[in-house]
Design an enzyme around this catalytic site. Sequence first.
Site, short mmCIF file in Angstrom:
data_model
loop_
_atom_site.label_atom_id
_atom_site.label_comp_id
_atom_site.label_asym_id
_atom_site.label_seq_id
_atom_site.Cartn_x
_atom_site.Cartn_y
_atom_site.Cartn_z
N MET A 1 -0.10 -4.15 1.22
CA MET A 1 0.55 -3.20 2.12
C MET A 1 1.18 -2.10 1.28
O MET A 1 2.16 -2.33 0.57
CB MET A 1 1.59 -3.92 2.97
CG MET A 1 1.00 -4.99 3.88
SD MET A 1 2.25 -5.84 4.87
CE MET A 1 2.73 -4.50 6.00
N SER A 2 0.61 -0.91 1.36
CA SER A 2 1.08 0.20 0.54
C SER A 2 2.26 0.93 1.15
O SER A 2 2.85 1.80 0.52
CB SER A 2 -0.06 1.21 0.33
OG SER A 2 -0.40 1.82 1.56
N GLY A 4 1.80 2.63 3.99
CA GLY A 4 1.18 3.65 4.83
C GLY A 4 0.72 3.07 6.15
O GLY A 4 0.75 1.85 6.38
N VAL A 5 0.25 3.95 7.02
CA VAL A 5 -0.14 3.51 8.36
C VAL A 5 -1.39 2.62 8.35
O VAL A 5 -1.52 1.69 9.15
CB VAL A 5 -0.34 4.73 9.30
CG1 VAL A 5 -1.52 5.59 8.84
CG2 VAL A 5 -0.53 4.29 10.75
N ASP A 6 -2.33 2.87 7.42
CA ASP A 6 -3.58 2.12 7.42
C ASP A 6 -3.37 0.64 7.11
O ASP A 6 -3.84 -0.24 7.85
CB ASP A 6 -4.57 2.74 6.43
CG ASP A 6 -4.96 4.16 6.80
OD1 ASP A 6 -5.01 4.47 8.00
OD2 ASP A 6 -5.19 4.97 5.88
N CYS A 94 -7.76 2.14 -10.33
CA CYS A 94 -6.75 1.32 -9.66
C CYS A 94 -7.41 0.26 -8.79
O CYS A 94 -7.03 -0.92 -8.81
CB CYS A 94 -5.83 2.21 -8.84
SG CYS A 94 -4.44 1.32 -8.08
N CYS A 190 -0.68 8.80 -7.10
CA CYS A 190 0.68 8.28 -6.97
C CYS A 190 1.56 8.60 -8.17
O CYS A 190 2.75 8.86 -8.01
CB CYS A 190 0.66 6.79 -6.69
SG CYS A 190 -0.09 5.78 -7.99
#
Length: 355
Positions: A1-2, A4-6, A94, A190
Amino acid sequence: MSGGVDSSVTAALLAEQGYEVVGVTMQLYDHGAAIQKANTCCAGKDIHDARRVADSIGIPHYVVDYEGTFLSDVMEQFADSYVSGETPVPCVLCNQTVKFRDLLTAARDLGADALATGHYVRRVPGGQGVEMRRGADPGKDQSYFLFATTAEQLDFLRFPLGGLSKAETRALARRYNLPTADKAESQDICFVPDGDYARVVEKLRPGATKPGDIVHVDGTVLGRHEGIIHYTIGQRRGIDVGGMAERLYVVRLDPAANRVIVGPRSALGRDRFVIRDLNWLGDGPAPPAGGVRCTVKIRNSFSPAAALVRPGDSAGRAEVDLDDPVHGVAPGQACVLYDGDRVLGGGRIMRRGAA
């Protein structure tokens, strides 16, 4: 889980479907600079957002510290690649290392049956195993950045958003009432939150901005540059020379002589190059000896070009012969191979004459 919404929707969608979901967020770098900037990923605010989403869904959430491996396997390789005259794609590195090597290992250690991500790419059964295919939304397809995913990793991975559009993902986020439903998308690399790649390279590799000559393809010295890390193949702006009637482009970088080679657009065309570190996802253990007809992308925004790809004369290499010349073939960039919407794999473009 970054954060973000995705990835938030991915977690919520799987939880709704009855899976036992554990949210994991990677701490990747010192976010002191990025925390003041929107539209990055894996920064301090993003970790906080991921935790809020996990709380709203009602799932456990963990933060794993991969700063050391991210520094050595992504940031330092990024810097070394620029210094050597290449144009790297750090998001590929990454995905290849900390995400689908280290994070996948962590998922297995937790006893998980699969690692799910918010990437827009599809995983479908095929005649010889699981295949990777482009995301259904052409504007969001992320297969270019995932070409290095191995067949073994693909078996363990899941991409629940691969068949959705971004609008559909946003709609789900609002239906689930997620805190990230209206959060802006990540746009920058990032660890380069201000877009100044050269500053990051100089910090990691002091002395990387050594001045040198700007040379025309005909051998004429036209001016000086402040470091080859400021240039990439196909670049037009920032070539600070005067008195030339023709529009000039960066045609080649010569790190050994510290020179930037420039010329007319016609000098950019290439119809053949070699890729290294080939990851093959097509049928069989490698491309057939006679080659495979496919389309290739040499940048994420590049329109696929028809080509014949054959195994190279060294292990892990392949020769790419394009039907028609293309411009902007930059060493270090990813070349990804497609059969329709199926990802056949890919590799990194080598510099002409490299051993």
